[in-house]
Structure formats: structure tokens, C-alpha cells
Design an enzyme around this catalytic site. Sequence first.
Site, short mmCIF file in Angstrom:
data_model
loop_
_atom_site.label_atom_id
_atom_site.label_comp_id
_atom_site.label_asym_id
_atom_site.label_seq_id
_atom_site.Cartn_x
_atom_site.Cartn_y
_atom_site.Cartn_z
N ASP A 49 15.35 -24.55 -1.74
CA ASP A 49 15.61 -24.30 -0.06
C ASP A 49 17.24 -24.20 -0.01
OD1 ASP A 49 15.86 -26.79 -0.50
OD2 ASP A 49 14.76 -27.54 1.38
N SER A 50 18.07 -24.51 -1.16
CA SER A 50 19.59 -24.68 -1.14
C SER A 50 19.98 -23.29 -0.55
CB SER A 50 20.03 -24.90 -2.25
OG SER A 50 19.42 -24.20 -3.41
N ASP A 88 10.20 -23.73 -3.12
CA ASP A 88 10.56 -25.03 -2.50
C ASP A 88 9.52 -24.68 -1.41
OD1 ASP A 88 11.99 -27.08 -3.23
OD2 ASP A 88 13.79 -26.17 -2.67
N LYS A 118 7.91 -27.02 -5.02
CA LYS A 118 8.40 -28.14 -4.98
C LYS A 118 8.44 -28.90 -3.53
CE LYS A 118 13.20 -28.58 -5.64
NZ LYS A 118 13.37 -29.32 -4.52
N GLU A 120 10.12 -32.59 -1.46
CA GLU A 120 10.81 -33.74 -1.53
C GLU A 120 10.08 -34.82 -0.94
OE1 GLU A 120 14.63 -33.29 0.74
OE2 GLU A 120 14.94 -31.27 -0.57
N GLU A 187 17.90 -36.32 -8.14
CA GLU A 187 19.15 -35.99 -7.65
C GLU A 187 19.96 -37.04 -7.22
OE1 GLU A 187 19.15 -32.63 -4.78
OE2 GLU A 187 21.16 -33.02 -4.29
O1 KIV Z 1 16.96 -26.69 -3.07
C1 KIV Z 1 17.73 -26.69 -4.42
O2 KIV Z 1 18.13 -25.88 -4.89
C2 KIV Z 1 17.20 -27.96 -5.00
C3 KIV Z 1 17.81 -28.24 -6.39
C4 KIV Z 1 19.39 -28.22 -6.08
C5 KIV Z 1 17.41 -29.09 -7.14
O3 KIV Z 1 16.23 -28.94 -4.58
#
Ligand code: KIV
Length: 275
Positions: A49-50, A88, A118, A120, A187
Site C-alpha cells: 500500500d506504499s 496488501d 499482508k 499490519e 520494519e
Molecule cells: O507497503 C509496503 O510497501 C510495505 C513494505 C515497505 C514492507 O509494507
Amino acid sequence: MSTPPRQKRFTPADITALKGNRAIVSLTAYTTPIARLLDAHCDMLLVGDSLGMVLYGLETTVGVTMEMMIAHGQAVMRGANRACIIVDLPFGSYQESKEQAFRNAARLMKETGCDGVKLEGGAEMAETVAFLVARGVPVFGHIGLMPQQVNTSGGYRSKGHSDKEQDKIRADAKAIDEAGAFAMVIEGTVEPLAREITGTVGAATIGIGASPACDGQILVSDDMLGLFDDFKPRFVKHFADLAQVISTAAENYASEVQARNFPGPEHTFQIRPKK
Ligand code: KIV
């Protein structure tokens, strides 16, 4: 663009099995052409989600939506046929209840074809992780610095500098591991703690700013490619300087257009001679 034939891909179980054997290589990918370039070199590609910050210019990842993650997940699946692809779950799509998390995880897997999701969170998400895993969703955890919690956790500073913080991250790792995550991102976390967690959990640990002690490493591709010359935190290494390459290419293009040197005869269509 056509979809590449589906070959044997790394599965989440394959990623866990690499633990203790060799370092696991992972990068983020958001688009088909980048996924094509990275696929041969990575065990796992994360549609992170970056992308909200990297591609859309958002201040944080909080504004990222399921629709964005699905569109980019589909794009990456079209470009990669070897790496394990994880997408994510964005902020707000899983924290409310384990049922909400399953609904959205299943949607991501159905609509993108990805290999897992993924999310968090540590101890507070363990029940959700166990619920997803028991229902067929491979889960990549994410502990330590959690960007989706930036508004309550005091910003993007590294973690594990106090005993209290270390105890929390240690408990988070244990909870996510016991809940069945196949791997977890650690992280922005101090090295001794990342090393200890890596040695005690069964899941593969994938570090970003968490030292070489982790089982593998991940970076945001755009960061390691040097696309942002104004953003280079301590944990990022530039393996290329694409910001410079792109800006020089644009400058050269502009001067050739202005001088009317581009397009040349070789780029220009003429009427074909009549047969
Ligand atoms: O969203 C993302 O790209 C991440 C990575 C930096 C681990 O969570």
C-alpha cells in the site's frame, strides 16, 4: 498486454521453507512492466500500500482503497509468473472484525489471483490472522514500524529503543507467528530485537530497516532504484539513480524537440510508393 503463461510460482510455504537456507529476496511492485523486470530476481513481490505515497502522491498510506490494491494487484499478476505475489490489505479493510478481514482478503485473492495478503498489526490482529489462515488465506504479517498506524504511533521513527517497546514487538511477533503467518515484515526495528525474533519464530522474517539478521529483505523498488532524490532514509540504498537518468532523458528530449531534431526521418511515416 497478454498474460504470461502461469509457471510454477513460489508459494507462501516455499517462502517459509527458505528460512535458515538462504536469504529471501523481496521488493515491492505496482505495475506490469516493473513486475516483468523484477520477477526473475525476486522470491516474493509485494503489491504494497506504499503505492499510495509512491504512485499517487498521498501523504500516508491511510487513503489507499481496496480498488487501488485490486487494480495494481491485477497489473503485477500480469507481469510476474515466478515470484510469490502478495497484496496488501489497505487501512480500514480488515481492522473492524475478522469477518471483514476475510471478506476483503478473499476479494483480493479472487479478483487478482494473488498468493496471499499482508496486514499490519501484532497481538491485536492475531485472532484475525488465525481466522484467515484457517480459511485458506496465507497471511504475511507486518510488525515494528507500522505505516498504517502513523497517526497514533508517533510518526515514522524506528522502534525498539526502550524495554517497553521491545516487549511489545516481541509479543507481537510471537502472536502473529503462533496465529500462522507464513512470514512477517519487521520494519524499522533495532537489530538485536530483529535478530532475536528471527531466531525464535517459525515464520520467515523479512526486514526493512531491521538489519541483515532477518531471513530476507524488502525495499520499496522506487526507493532502491533512486527515483526520489529527495528521499533517502538510513535503511535505503540506491542501487541505481533513475531520478537522474529520467531527468537527463527529459532534458535531452526537450532540447531535441525545440531544435526540431526529433522526430528524425527514421521516426517519420511517408506515403508508400504506389505498386
Ligand atoms: O507497503 C509496503 O510497501 C510495505 C513494505 C515497505 C514492507 O509494507
